[in-house]
Write a protein that holds these residues in place. Structure first.
Motif, PDB file in Angstrom:
ATOM      1  N   ARG A 393      41.472  37.184  29.060  1.00 60.24           N
ATOM      2  CA  ARG A 393      40.618  37.304  27.880  1.00 60.24           C
ATOM      3  C   ARG A 393      39.182  37.650  28.290  1.00 60.24           C
ATOM      4  O   ARG A 393      38.535  38.491  27.646  1.00 60.24           O
ATOM      5  CB  ARG A 393      40.639  35.994  27.100  1.00 60.24           C
ATOM      6  CG  ARG A 393      39.844  36.015  25.813  1.00 60.24           C
ATOM      7  CD  ARG A 393      40.122  34.780  24.975  1.00 60.24           C
ATOM      8  NE  ARG A 393      40.231  33.584  25.830  1.00 60.24           N
ATOM      9  CZ  ARG A 393      40.687  32.418  25.405  1.00 60.24           C
ATOM     10  NH1 ARG A 393      41.103  32.294  24.158  1.00 60.24           N
ATOM     11  NH2 ARG A 393      40.750  31.384  26.214  1.00 60.24           N
ATOM     12  N   VAL A 394      38.702  37.038  29.356  1.00 59.20           N
ATOM     13  CA  VAL A 394      37.351  37.323  29.849  1.00 59.20           C
ATOM     14  C   VAL A 394      37.260  38.772  30.318  1.00 59.20           C
ATOM     15  O   VAL A 394      36.298  39.489  30.007  1.00 59.20           O
ATOM     16  CB  VAL A 394      37.007  36.357  31.010  1.00 59.20           C
ATOM     17  CG1 VAL A 394      35.600  36.625  31.518  1.00 59.20           C
ATOM     18  CG2 VAL A 394      37.148  34.901  30.569  1.00 59.20           C
ATOM     19  N   PRO A 481      49.635  50.710  47.136  1.00 60.58           N
ATOM     20  CA  PRO A 481      48.663  49.696  46.722  1.00 60.58           C
ATOM     21  C   PRO A 481      48.896  48.366  47.434  1.00 60.58           C
ATOM     22  O   PRO A 481      50.006  48.060  47.859  1.00 60.58           O
ATOM     23  CB  PRO A 481      48.905  49.574  45.219  1.00 60.58           C
ATOM     24  CG  PRO A 481      50.324  49.993  45.024  1.00 60.58           C
ATOM     25  CD  PRO A 481      50.585  51.052  46.045  1.00 60.58           C
ATOM     26  N   THR A 482      47.831  47.578  47.519  1.00 56.67           N
ATOM     27  CA  THR A 482      47.920  46.299  48.207  1.00 56.67           C
ATOM     28  C   THR A 482      48.613  45.269  47.313  1.00 56.67           C
ATOM     29  O   THR A 482      48.930  45.553  46.151  1.00 56.67           O
ATOM     30  CB  THR A 482      46.521  45.807  48.617  1.00 56.67           C
ATOM     31  OG1 THR A 482      45.754  45.508  47.441  1.00 56.67           O
ATOM     32  CG2 THR A 482      45.796  46.882  49.423  1.00 56.67           C
ATOM     33  N   THR A 483      48.828  44.078  47.863  1.00 53.89           N
ATOM     34  CA  THR A 483      49.615  43.074  47.137  1.00 53.89           C
ATOM     35  C   THR A 483      48.750  42.118  46.327  1.00 53.89           C
ATOM     36  O   THR A 483      48.930  41.969  45.114  1.00 53.89           O
ATOM     37  CB  THR A 483      50.466  42.258  48.138  1.00 53.89           C
ATOM     38  OG1 THR A 483      51.138  43.153  49.028  1.00 53.89           O
ATOM     39  CG2 THR A 483      51.493  41.412  47.396  1.00 53.89           C
ATOM     40  N   VAL A 484      47.807  41.474  46.996  1.00 48.27           N
ATOM     41  CA  VAL A 484      46.989  40.435  46.345  1.00 48.27           C
ATOM     42  C   VAL A 484      45.515  40.682  46.628  1.00 48.27           C
ATOM     43  O   VAL A 484      45.141  40.993  47.760  1.00 48.27           O
ATOM     44  CB  VAL A 484      47.372  39.025  46.855  1.00 48.27           C
ATOM     45  CG1 VAL A 484      46.462  37.962  46.221  1.00 48.27           C
ATOM     46  CG2 VAL A 484      48.815  38.709  46.564  1.00 48.27           C
ATOM     47  N   MET A 485      44.689  40.532  45.598  1.00 43.77           N
ATOM     48  CA  MET A 485      43.244  40.483  45.791  1.00 43.77           C
ATOM     49  C   MET A 485      42.808  39.068  45.463  1.00 43.77           C
ATOM     50  O   MET A 485      42.853  38.642  44.307  1.00 43.77           O
ATOM     51  CB  MET A 485      42.530  41.489  44.887  1.00 43.77           C
ATOM     52  CG  MET A 485      41.005  41.351  44.881  1.00 43.77           C
ATOM     53  SD  MET A 485      40.225  41.258  46.529  1.00 43.77           S
ATOM     54  CE  MET A 485      40.642  42.864  47.194  1.00 43.77           C
ATOM     55  N   GLU A 486      42.450  38.310  46.492  1.00 46.74           N
ATOM     56  CA  GLU A 486      41.994  36.935  46.317  1.00 46.74           C
ATOM     57  C   GLU A 486      40.479  36.938  46.362  1.00 46.74           C
ATOM     58  O   GLU A 486      39.876  37.431  47.313  1.00 46.74           O
ATOM     59  CB  GLU A 486      42.563  36.051  47.434  1.00 46.74           C
ATOM     60  CG  GLU A 486      42.236  34.572  47.274  1.00 46.74           C
ATOM     61  CD  GLU A 486      40.834  34.183  47.712  1.00 46.74           C
ATOM     62  OE1 GLU A 486      40.277  33.223  47.144  1.00 46.74           O
ATOM     63  OE2 GLU A 486      40.273  34.850  48.624  1.00 46.74           O
ATOM     64  N   ILE A 491      32.933  37.341  40.479  1.00 42.18           N
ATOM     65  CA  ILE A 491      32.772  38.782  40.701  1.00 42.18           C
ATOM     66  C   ILE A 491      33.925  39.576  40.096  1.00 42.18           C
ATOM     67  O   ILE A 491      34.234  40.679  40.545  1.00 42.18           O
ATOM     68  CB  ILE A 491      32.578  39.122  42.193  1.00 42.18           C
ATOM     69  CG1 ILE A 491      33.680  38.522  43.072  1.00 42.18           C
ATOM     70  CG2 ILE A 491      31.219  38.664  42.666  1.00 42.18           C
ATOM     71  CD1 ILE A 491      33.565  38.925  44.536  1.00 42.18           C
ATOM     72  N   LEU A 492      34.538  39.004  39.070  1.00 43.83           N
ATOM     73  CA  LEU A 492      35.604  39.712  38.360  1.00 43.83           C
ATOM     74  C   LEU A 492      35.075  41.038  37.802  1.00 43.83           C
ATOM     75  O   LEU A 492      35.778  42.051  37.806  1.00 43.83           O
ATOM     76  CB  LEU A 492      36.136  38.834  37.225  1.00 43.83           C
ATOM     77  CG  LEU A 492      37.241  39.422  36.334  1.00 43.83           C
ATOM     78  CD1 LEU A 492      38.472  39.777  37.158  1.00 43.83           C
ATOM     79  CD2 LEU A 492      37.614  38.435  35.227  1.00 43.83           C
ATOM     80  N   PHE A 493      33.821  41.056  37.329  1.00 47.91           N
ATOM     81  CA  PHE A 493      33.250  42.273  36.753  1.00 47.91           C
ATOM     82  C   PHE A 493      32.503  43.087  37.803  1.00 47.91           C
ATOM     83  O   PHE A 493      32.655  44.297  37.874  1.00 47.91           O
ATOM     84  CB  PHE A 493      32.299  41.934  35.605  1.00 47.91           C
ATOM     85  CG  PHE A 493      32.886  40.953  34.642  1.00 47.91           C
ATOM     86  CD1 PHE A 493      34.162  41.147  34.132  1.00 47.91           C
ATOM     87  CD2 PHE A 493      32.195  39.827  34.244  1.00 47.91           C
ATOM     88  CE1 PHE A 493      34.720  40.253  33.249  1.00 47.91           C
ATOM     89  CE2 PHE A 493      32.739  38.929  33.361  1.00 47.91           C
ATOM     90  CZ  PHE A 493      33.999  39.138  32.858  1.00 47.91           C
ATOM     91  N   PHE A 494      31.668  42.387  38.604  1.00 46.77           N
ATOM     92  CA  PHE A 494      30.916  43.071  39.658  1.00 46.77           C
ATOM     93  C   PHE A 494      31.823  43.958  40.500  1.00 46.77           C
ATOM     94  O   PHE A 494      31.505  45.101  40.795  1.00 46.77           O
ATOM     95  CB  PHE A 494      30.298  42.037  40.614  1.00 46.77           C
ATOM     96  CG  PHE A 494      28.947  41.543  40.208  1.00 46.77           C
ATOM     97  CD1 PHE A 494      27.872  42.397  40.130  1.00 46.77           C
ATOM     98  CD2 PHE A 494      28.751  40.200  39.939  1.00 46.77           C
ATOM     99  CE1 PHE A 494      26.618  41.926  39.782  1.00 46.77           C
ATOM    100  CE2 PHE A 494      27.507  39.724  39.588  1.00 46.77           C
ATOM    101  CZ  PHE A 494      26.434  40.585  39.505  1.00 46.77           C
ATOM    102  N   TRP A 495      32.961  43.403  40.897  1.00 48.40           N
ATOM    103  CA  TRP A 495      33.762  44.025  41.934  1.00 48.40           C
ATOM    104  C   TRP A 495      35.192  44.354  41.508  1.00 48.40           C
ATOM    105  O   TRP A 495      35.622  45.507  41.596  1.00 48.40           O
ATOM    106  CB  TRP A 495      33.780  43.108  43.168  1.00 48.40           C
ATOM    107  CG  TRP A 495      34.397  43.725  44.372  1.00 48.40           C
ATOM    108  CD1 TRP A 495      34.267  45.015  44.795  1.00 48.40           C
ATOM    109  CD2 TRP A 495      35.249  43.075  45.315  1.00 48.40           C
ATOM    110  NE1 TRP A 495      34.984  45.217  45.955  1.00 48.40           N
ATOM    111  CE2 TRP A 495      35.595  44.033  46.294  1.00 48.40           C
ATOM    112  CE3 TRP A 495      35.741  41.780  45.419  1.00 48.40           C
ATOM    113  CZ2 TRP A 495      36.422  43.726  47.370  1.00 48.40           C
ATOM    114  CZ3 TRP A 495      36.550  41.474  46.503  1.00 48.40           C
ATOM    115  CH2 TRP A 495      36.884  42.430  47.465  1.00 48.40           C
TER     116      TRP A 495
END
Length: 530
Positions: A393-394, A481-486, A491-495
């Motif tokens: 939602r964010v 594509p890669t598997t997981v971005m931890e 920084i959900l928006f920044f990055w």
């Protein structure tokens, strides 16, 4: 032959054990990923720590989570890649090194661009090595043979390729807009680089007399120092209190200049007196009103935070000093009607905490709405899963309200914008490789744009550039594509969102299948450490 025994130490001494074991892991290439076309790989691209200093507890938390995931899949027999790297961290690193220079009584301008960059590289070389050593002391099972830095040749090529590609698609443009400006860092900032802090300020009620001397209008403002930049007063067309004032002119207090009274629905009838002073050069809302009404933009504050010549008798004063001086003059001349306490939010530079100044400036922008639509669909269709799920939602709310990204920075450290200008014919050349002459007139007098890209531009290409893209490398073909971005939710928006948008635009594929947003470690003051 009798076995030999070594007496155990009464306390565990990690330096006697862990360094030797880690070296044996490296010598055995246990962390080096191999390509096996018959198996699906497990891939994590490490969020690159900034080269601003040493690692802290927050980095240790990130590394621990990623190491657990990596080791688990490696033990399962999956081809496993945990690729480490570092971020040049444009403005953050430049600010750190400038502080070091201040201890020597110097500024970057004393050194000049070339020598200043040499000083930053000295800093980077020190901390790049130290960060790697710290990760190894943590036991991080990264594939060090594939380590990357955002200013390495490969990532730099990806940056230029993307800039030129987006420019040719019309998604990158240069224009004059009102932007966030930090007078201390002397650079533009994106909306995400501005921290909005609630402060206890004041609301000043100031009288503007009608030019025909038939009366006056009082307006409320938190920024009297911008009065020299006023180009109109505005009222809401539905506000019956001011119907008789529409179309007339008022005189700017303390200055001999008249401005019109206009109407606009953006004016909040409930704020202050319901009348608003319009300063297009120093307020985003006022800028938009100014565009609608074709108002002149008067810049009253310089990029260094001092008042311009347009401020008249206040020219040269620091903006904070000007506020006090102009209030004193307004009070003396009977224009300051009253002052009230007022709590409001004020933008501050995320890096140096200085109050941000909205200024009109020519900058480089990226159109975000077309990119955001694809990033939204990637999550909505399940191509990317966000964990925890409530961050969907964010993520969605931010992308639905996204604005164009001002990504040019008036810094010296970072990826230089790949644009050249011709002073002879005013041509603008956008190329991956540095041109030797103007494409239009053949002049050799071309010069490169002095600005650099926002550090998040290169970071946004991280899953692509670390694997060799835009070249069609074996690593990119197999591990992307890669598997997981931890990473942290902050920084959900920044990055993270930018990685998704740029990946979809560049290669028509999501950069990772799962986003795992783990918690943040905070210090006793509540400031994040991860």
């Amino acid at each position: 032959m009798q076995p030999t025994f070594k007496e155990l130490q009464p306390t565990y001494e990690p330096q006697q054990v862990e360094k030797r074991i880690y070296k044996s892991w490296l010598d055995g290439e246990f962390f080096t990923a191999t390509i096996d076309e018959d198996k699906q790989p497990f891939v994590i691209i490490q969020p690159p720590p900034n080269v601003t200093g040493e690692l802290h507890l927050g980095h240790a938390q990130r590394a621990t989570i990623e190491d657990m995931l990596t080791r688990w899949h490696r033990m399962k027999g999956d081809p496993t890649l945990w690729l480490p790297g570092l971020d040049h961290a444009g403005i953050a690193t430049q600010v750190v090194v400038e502080r070091e220079l201040m201890k020597e009584g110097l500024t970057r301008h004393d050194l000049g661009r070339e020598k200043f960059l040499a000083r930053i590289w000295e800093w980077v070389d020190t901390y790049r090595t130290r960060i790697g050593e710290q990760h190894q002391r943590l036991g991080a099972s990264c594939d060090w043979s594939r380590e990357k830095f955002t200013l390495d040749q490969g990532p730099s090529k990806a940056v230029r390729f993307t800039f030129v590609s987006l420019y040719k698609k019309g998604l990158i443009y240069r224009g004059e807009r009102i932007i966030n400006w930090c007078p201390r860092c002397e650079t533009a900032l994106s909306d995400l680089e501005v921290e909005h802090k609630e402060i206890e300020g004041k609301l000043y009620y100031i009288k503007y007399e009608l030019e025909d001397q038939s009366g006056s209008i009082t307006v409320a403002t938190t920024r009297p120092e911008t009065i020299p930049g006023d180009t109109a007063l505005a009222i809401n067309p539905d506000d019956s209190r001011y119907k008789s004032f529409i179309g007339k002119e008022v005189s700017i207090p303390t200055l001999s200049r008249n401005i019109p009274i206009i109407t606009d629905h953006a004016v909040d009838k409930t704020f202050g007196t319901g009348a608003l002073k319009i300063t297009p050069g120093h307020d985003p809302t006022d800028f938009e009103i100014g565009v609608r009404h074709n108002l002149t933009v008067v810049t009253a504050i310089n990029f260094n935070g001092t008042m311009t010549e347009a401020a008249g008798i206040y020219s040269g004063l620091d903006r904070t000093v000007c506020r006090e001086k102009i209030l004193n003059d307004l009070d003396k001349e009977g224009f300051l009607i009253k002052t009230e306490k007022y709590t409001h939010t004020v933008g501050h530079c995320q890096r140096c905490s200085q109050v941000v100044e909205p200024l009109v400036s020519k900058q480089w922008f990226m159109q975000m709405e077309p990119l955001a639509q694809r990033a939204l669909r990637a999550v909505e269709t399940g191509a990317i899963r966000i964990v925890p799920e409530h961050f969907n939602r964010v993520y969605t709310n931010w992308l639905l309200n996204i604005r164009d990204w001002c990504f040019s920075r008036q810094l010296w450290w970072g990826h230089r914008i790949p644009v050249w200008y011709c002073p002879d014919c005013d041509a603008q050349i956008v190329e991956e490789e540095e041109p030797t002459q103007c494409n239009s007139c053949g002049s050799a007098g071309i010069y490169q744009d002095p600005d650099v890209l926002d550090t998040w531009f290169s970071s946004g290409l991280w899953p692509l550039s670390t694997l060799g893209w835009p070249e069609n490398t074996k690593d990119f073909s197999y591990f992307f594509p890669t598997t997981v971005m931890e990473t942290g939710h902050d920084i959900l928006f920044f990055w993270v969102a930018r990685m998704i948008m740029l990946s979809l635009e560049n290669v028509d594929e999501v950069p990772f299948r799962t986003i795992y947003l783990s918690g943040l470690i905070r210090d006793p003051q509540g400031i994040k450490m991860s």
